[in-house]
Design a protein around this motif. Structure first.
Motif, short mmCIF file in Angstrom:
data_model
loop_
_atom_site.label_atom_id
_atom_site.label_comp_id
_atom_site.label_asym_id
_atom_site.label_seq_id
_atom_site.Cartn_x
_atom_site.Cartn_y
_atom_site.Cartn_z
N LEU A 1 65.06 -32.57 -52.13
CA LEU A 1 66.33 -33.17 -52.01
C LEU A 1 67.15 -32.63 -53.24
CD1 LEU A 1 65.95 -36.80 -50.77
CD2 LEU A 1 66.93 -34.66 -49.50
N THR A 2 66.57 -32.74 -54.42
CA THR A 2 67.22 -32.33 -55.69
C THR A 2 67.70 -30.98 -55.35
OG1 THR A 2 66.05 -33.92 -56.88
CG2 THR A 2 67.14 -32.14 -58.27
N MET A 3 66.82 -30.02 -55.00
CA MET A 3 67.12 -28.63 -54.89
C MET A 3 68.37 -28.39 -53.95
SD MET A 3 65.64 -27.16 -57.21
CE MET A 3 66.29 -25.50 -57.06
N PHE A 4 68.44 -29.30 -52.72
CA PHE A 4 69.26 -29.23 -51.66
C PHE A 4 70.57 -29.31 -52.42
CE2 PHE A 4 71.57 -32.18 -49.17
CZ PHE A 4 72.29 -31.19 -48.19
N LEU A 5 70.69 -30.60 -52.93
CA LEU A 5 71.71 -30.92 -53.73
C LEU A 5 72.42 -29.95 -54.86
CD1 LEU A 5 71.20 -34.66 -54.34
CD2 LEU A 5 73.04 -33.52 -52.75
N PHE A 6 71.49 -29.09 -55.53
CA PHE A 6 71.68 -28.20 -56.60
C PHE A 6 72.53 -26.91 -55.74
CE2 PHE A 6 70.33 -24.13 -58.36
CZ PHE A 6 71.05 -24.30 -59.73
N TYR A 7 71.93 -26.45 -54.80
CA TYR A 7 72.41 -25.21 -54.10
C TYR A 7 73.70 -25.62 -53.29
CZ TYR A 7 68.07 -22.88 -54.53
OH TYR A 7 67.14 -21.97 -55.09
N LEU A 8 73.84 -26.84 -52.83
CA LEU A 8 75.06 -27.58 -52.29
C LEU A 8 76.24 -27.50 -53.22
CD1 LEU A 8 76.32 -28.58 -49.46
CD2 LEU A 8 75.77 -30.90 -50.52
N VAL A 9 75.88 -28.13 -54.31
CA VAL A 9 77.04 -28.24 -55.37
C VAL A 9 77.42 -26.94 -56.27
CG1 VAL A 9 77.24 -29.07 -57.83
CG2 VAL A 9 76.44 -30.59 -55.99
N LEU A 10 76.21 -25.88 -56.26
CA LEU A 10 76.42 -24.69 -56.93
C LEU A 10 77.76 -23.89 -55.81
CD1 LEU A 10 76.29 -22.70 -59.16
CD2 LEU A 10 74.01 -21.94 -57.78
N GLY A 11 77.32 -23.96 -54.58
CA GLY A 11 78.07 -23.12 -53.37
C GLY A 11 79.53 -23.82 -53.52
N SER A 12 79.42 -24.93 -53.56
CA SER A 12 80.91 -25.81 -53.73
C SER A 12 81.60 -25.44 -55.00
CB SER A 12 80.76 -27.26 -53.70
OG SER A 12 80.30 -27.69 -52.49
N ILE A 13 81.12 -25.37 -56.25
CA ILE A 13 81.62 -24.72 -57.41
C ILE A 13 82.20 -23.38 -57.18
CG2 ILE A 13 81.03 -24.28 -59.75
CD1 ILE A 13 79.54 -26.73 -59.76
N LEU A 14 81.22 -22.53 -56.65
CA LEU A 14 81.79 -21.22 -56.39
C LEU A 14 83.14 -21.02 -55.72
CD1 LEU A 14 78.43 -19.28 -56.06
CD2 LEU A 14 80.02 -18.92 -58.06
N LEU B 1 75.48 -19.69 -50.23
CA LEU B 1 74.60 -20.84 -50.97
C LEU B 1 74.64 -22.28 -49.84
CD1 LEU B 1 75.35 -20.29 -54.39
CD2 LEU B 1 73.28 -20.06 -53.41
N ILE B 2 75.87 -22.57 -49.47
CA ILE B 2 75.94 -23.96 -48.74
C ILE B 2 74.87 -23.81 -47.55
CG2 ILE B 2 77.20 -25.32 -47.29
CD1 ILE B 2 79.36 -25.03 -49.70
N VAL B 3 75.10 -22.68 -46.73
CA VAL B 3 74.17 -22.39 -45.55
C VAL B 3 72.82 -22.59 -46.06
CG1 VAL B 3 73.63 -20.95 -43.68
CG2 VAL B 3 76.07 -21.30 -44.27
N TYR B 4 72.23 -21.82 -46.86
CA TYR B 4 71.10 -21.84 -47.36
C TYR B 4 70.54 -23.19 -47.79
CZ TYR B 4 66.73 -20.63 -50.30
OH TYR B 4 65.68 -20.99 -50.63
N ALA B 5 71.49 -24.01 -48.53
CA ALA B 5 71.04 -25.58 -48.64
C ALA B 5 70.81 -26.21 -47.44
CB ALA B 5 72.34 -26.11 -49.59
N LEU B 6 71.85 -26.13 -46.41
CA LEU B 6 71.49 -26.67 -45.16
C LEU B 6 70.31 -26.41 -44.49
CD1 LEU B 6 75.17 -26.77 -44.13
CD2 LEU B 6 73.97 -28.61 -44.58
N ILE B 7 70.00 -25.00 -44.31
CA ILE B 7 68.57 -24.72 -43.98
C ILE B 7 67.44 -25.41 -44.61
CG2 ILE B 7 66.75 -22.75 -43.65
CD1 ILE B 7 69.61 -21.06 -43.09
N ARG B 8 67.55 -25.44 -45.99
CA ARG B 8 66.29 -26.16 -46.50
C ARG B 8 66.38 -27.52 -46.31
NH1 ARG B 8 64.45 -23.72 -51.76
NH2 ARG B 8 63.78 -25.91 -52.34
N PHE B 9 67.46 -28.34 -46.29
CA PHE B 9 67.39 -29.76 -45.85
C PHE B 9 66.84 -29.74 -44.58
CE2 PHE B 9 69.49 -33.62 -44.25
CZ PHE B 9 69.45 -34.22 -45.07
N TYR B 10 67.34 -29.14 -43.67
CA TYR B 10 66.85 -29.21 -42.01
C TYR B 10 65.30 -29.02 -42.17
CZ TYR B 10 66.04 -27.95 -37.14
OH TYR B 10 65.49 -28.07 -35.99
N ARG B 11 64.74 -28.01 -43.13
CA ARG B 11 63.27 -27.79 -43.19
C ARG B 11 62.71 -29.02 -43.90
NH1 ARG B 11 61.64 -22.31 -45.40
NH2 ARG B 11 59.56 -23.13 -44.60
N LEU B 12 63.10 -29.47 -44.52
CA LEU B 12 62.75 -30.75 -45.45
C LEU B 12 62.58 -32.05 -44.72
CD1 LEU B 12 61.89 -31.55 -48.43
CD2 LEU B 12 64.26 -32.21 -48.65
#
Length: 78
Positions: free
Chosen positions: A22-35, A58-69
């Motif tokens: 979950l932490t890594m999901f949030l990291f990728y989501l925030v990083l994508g939003s910042i970019l 990055l946001i799409v990758y975060a969503l894929i990670r969240f779905y798999r998690l």
């Protein structure tokens, strides 16, 4: 999809890995939003269209990670 009783039955190691996921999901989501939304990225000089494409990726990758998690099943046979 997400069963709260299943989460309660996990071992401490599995719970730790779930929280880390979950932490890594949030990291990728925030990083994508910042970019996407931060216009003045000093260390990263990219054109706006490439910065937005990279941020959306990055946001799409975060969503894929969240779905798999969320959909992972217990791999240990009982």
């Amino acid at each position: 999809m997400f069963n709260l009783n299943y989460f309660k039955q996990k071992s401490p190691q599995q719970r730790f890995l779930f929280i880390l996921g979950l932490t890594m999901f949030l990291f990728y989501l925030v990083l994508g939003s910042i970019l996407i939304f931060w216009k003045n990225l000093i260390p990263l000089e990219m054109e706006a269209k490439y910065r937005i494409i990279f941020g959306v990726g990055l946001i799409v990758y975060a969503l894929i990670r969240f779905y798999r998690l969320i959909n992972q099943k217990d791999t240990i046979e009982r």
